[in-house]
Design an enzyme around this catalytic site. Structure first.
Site, PDB file in Angstrom:
ATOM      1  N   CYS A 256       2.074   1.091   5.418  1.00 33.28           N
ATOM      2  CA  CYS A 256       1.202   0.596   6.045  1.00 33.28           C
ATOM      3  C   CYS A 256       1.776  -0.480   6.865  1.00 33.28           C
ATOM      4  CB  CYS A 256       0.121  -0.125   5.219  1.00 33.28           C
ATOM      5  SG  CYS A 256      -1.160  -1.178   6.315  1.00 33.28           S
TER       6      CYS A 256
ATOM      7  N   CYS B 167      -3.072   1.418   7.290  1.00 31.89           N
ATOM      8  CA  CYS B 167      -3.389   2.380   6.362  1.00 31.89           C
ATOM      9  C   CYS B 167      -4.794   2.210   6.425  1.00 31.89           C
ATOM     10  CB  CYS B 167      -2.880   2.292   5.004  1.00 31.89           C
ATOM     11  SG  CYS B 167      -3.812   0.669   4.168  1.00 31.89           S
TER      12      CYS B 167
ATOM     13  N   CYS C  45      -6.727  -0.698   5.030  1.00 30.20           N
ATOM     14  CA  CYS C  45      -6.738  -1.750   5.909  1.00 30.20           C
ATOM     15  C   CYS C  45      -7.592  -1.654   7.252  1.00 30.20           C
ATOM     16  CB  CYS C  45      -5.401  -2.102   6.199  1.00 30.20           C
ATOM     17  SG  CYS C  45      -4.443  -2.628   4.907  1.00 30.20           S
TER      18      CYS C  45
ATOM     19  N   HIS D 299       1.466  -6.587  12.957  1.00 30.65           N
ATOM     20  CA  HIS D 299       1.301  -7.303  11.453  1.00 30.65           C
ATOM     21  C   HIS D 299       0.826  -8.512  11.468  1.00 30.65           C
ATOM     22  CE1 HIS D 299       2.853  -7.809   7.210  1.00 30.65           C
ATOM     23  NE2 HIS D 299       3.135  -9.092   7.926  1.00 30.65           N
ATOM     24  N   GLU D 300       1.151  -9.547  12.551  1.00 34.50           N
ATOM     25  CA  GLU D 300       0.800 -10.746  12.703  1.00 34.50           C
ATOM     26  C   GLU D 300      -0.766 -10.919  13.138  1.00 34.50           C
ATOM     27  OE1 GLU D 300       2.309 -12.660  11.048  1.00 34.50           O
ATOM     28  OE2 GLU D 300       4.457 -11.773  10.775  1.00 34.50           O
TER      29      GLU D 300
ATOM     30  N   HIS E  78      -1.256  -9.013   2.687  1.00 29.17           N
ATOM     31  CA  HIS E  78      -0.127  -7.949   2.736  1.00 29.17           C
ATOM     32  C   HIS E  78      -0.501  -6.780   1.733  1.00 29.17           C
ATOM     33  CE1 HIS E  78       3.143 -11.112   3.828  1.00 29.17           C
ATOM     34  NE2 HIS E  78       2.693 -10.232   4.707  1.00 29.17           N
ATOM     35  N   CYS E  79       0.034  -5.640   2.212  1.00 31.87           N
ATOM     36  CA  CYS E  79      -0.408  -4.308   1.653  1.00 31.87           C
ATOM     37  C   CYS E  79       0.435  -3.340   1.098  1.00 31.87           C
ATOM     38  CB  CYS E  79      -1.191  -3.503   2.482  1.00 31.87           C
ATOM     39  SG  CYS E  79      -1.875  -1.993   2.228  1.00 31.87           S
TER      40      CYS E  79
ATOM     41  N   HIS F  72      -2.719 -10.219  10.061  1.00 32.37           N
ATOM     42  CA  HIS F  72      -3.399 -11.336   9.580  1.00 32.37           C
ATOM     43  C   HIS F  72      -4.297 -12.365  10.095  1.00 32.37           C
ATOM     44  CE1 HIS F  72      -0.274 -10.749   6.444  1.00 32.37           C
ATOM     45  NE2 HIS F  72       0.767 -11.221   7.127  1.00 32.37           N
TER      46      HIS F  72
HETATM   47 ZN   LIG Z   1       2.867 -10.998   6.689  1.00 38.39          ZN
HETATM   48 ZN   LIG Z   2      -2.806  -1.294   4.455  1.00 38.44          ZN
END
Ligand SMILES: [Zn+2]
Ligand SMILES: [Zn+2]
Length: 192
Positions: free
Chosen positions: A158, A177, A180, A143-144, A153-154, A147
């Site tokens: 995802c 997803c 992304c 996740h990080e 953010h989605c 970024h």
């Molecule tokens: Zn985040």
């Molecule tokens: Zn996504």
């Protein structure tokens, strides 16, 4: 130049957890990067990073330290990993934070930080679950790192869904997803 994601040790943390993370991250990013490495040195935590009454470390001051540490090293992406609880000015705690680089610096300024402390079942006085812990560490890391490539953010099913609670982390899949994934490919192709 090789595109390498560096896992940077911060403070005292079990080396085995970092090696496991490296192994788990590799297949996910393999079409985008050359490899994931655990950097050999450690960033030391200092009293000035610690908030005594909160008994937590300041995530923003640590990520600044991380940026300074990787300055001029030409690391493609750096993920700081620590095993102390962290907070930001607006939040009681965070699982992680990331610096989203400006488009013109996309090539070298991607830095993120995660704390694995709240990902352990034992933190909530529940029985230890190593498999679940490893999966949570991987999810927060992806996740990080997402970024740091400019992903936001989605709302889809995802990895880029925002996690406010551990339950949110557990619900989301350890992958991007389709949309992304597409965006990530596009971004990486333009910066390579
Ligand atoms: Zn985040
Ligand atoms: Zn996504």
């Amino acid at each position: 130049m090789e595109n390498i994601i560096y896992i940077q040790k911060i403070g005292e943390i079990d080396q085995a957890a970092l090696i496991k993370l490296k192994k788990n991250l590799n297949p996910l990013f393999k079409e985008f990067i050359d490899k994931v490495k655990v950097s050999p040195d450690t960033i030391t935590l200092e009293d000035s990073d610690y908030h005594k009454s909160r008994r937590q470390y300041n995530a923003s001051s640590i990520i600044r330290k991380l940026i300074k540490h990787v300055n001029n090293k030409e690391y493609f992406r750096t993920l700081g990993v620590m095993d102390n609880d962290i907070y930001t000015r607006k939040l009681n705690f965070v699982f992680g934070i990331a610096i989203v680089p400006k488009p013109q610096f996309m090539k070298s300024e991607g830095v993120a930080l995660i704390s694995i402390t709240r990902l352990r079942e034992t933190f909530y006085r529940r029985e230890d679950d190593e498999t679940l812990f490893d999966l949570r560490v991987l999810k927060e890391a992806i996740h990080e790192l997402g970024h740091t490539f400019g992903l936001r953010h989605c709302d889809n099913h995802c990895i880029m869904q925002f996690s406010n609670h551990l339950a949110d982390t557990d619900k989301k899949p350890p992958e991007f997803c389709e949309s992304c994934q597409k965006e990530l490919k596009l971004i990486i192709n333009t910066i390579k």
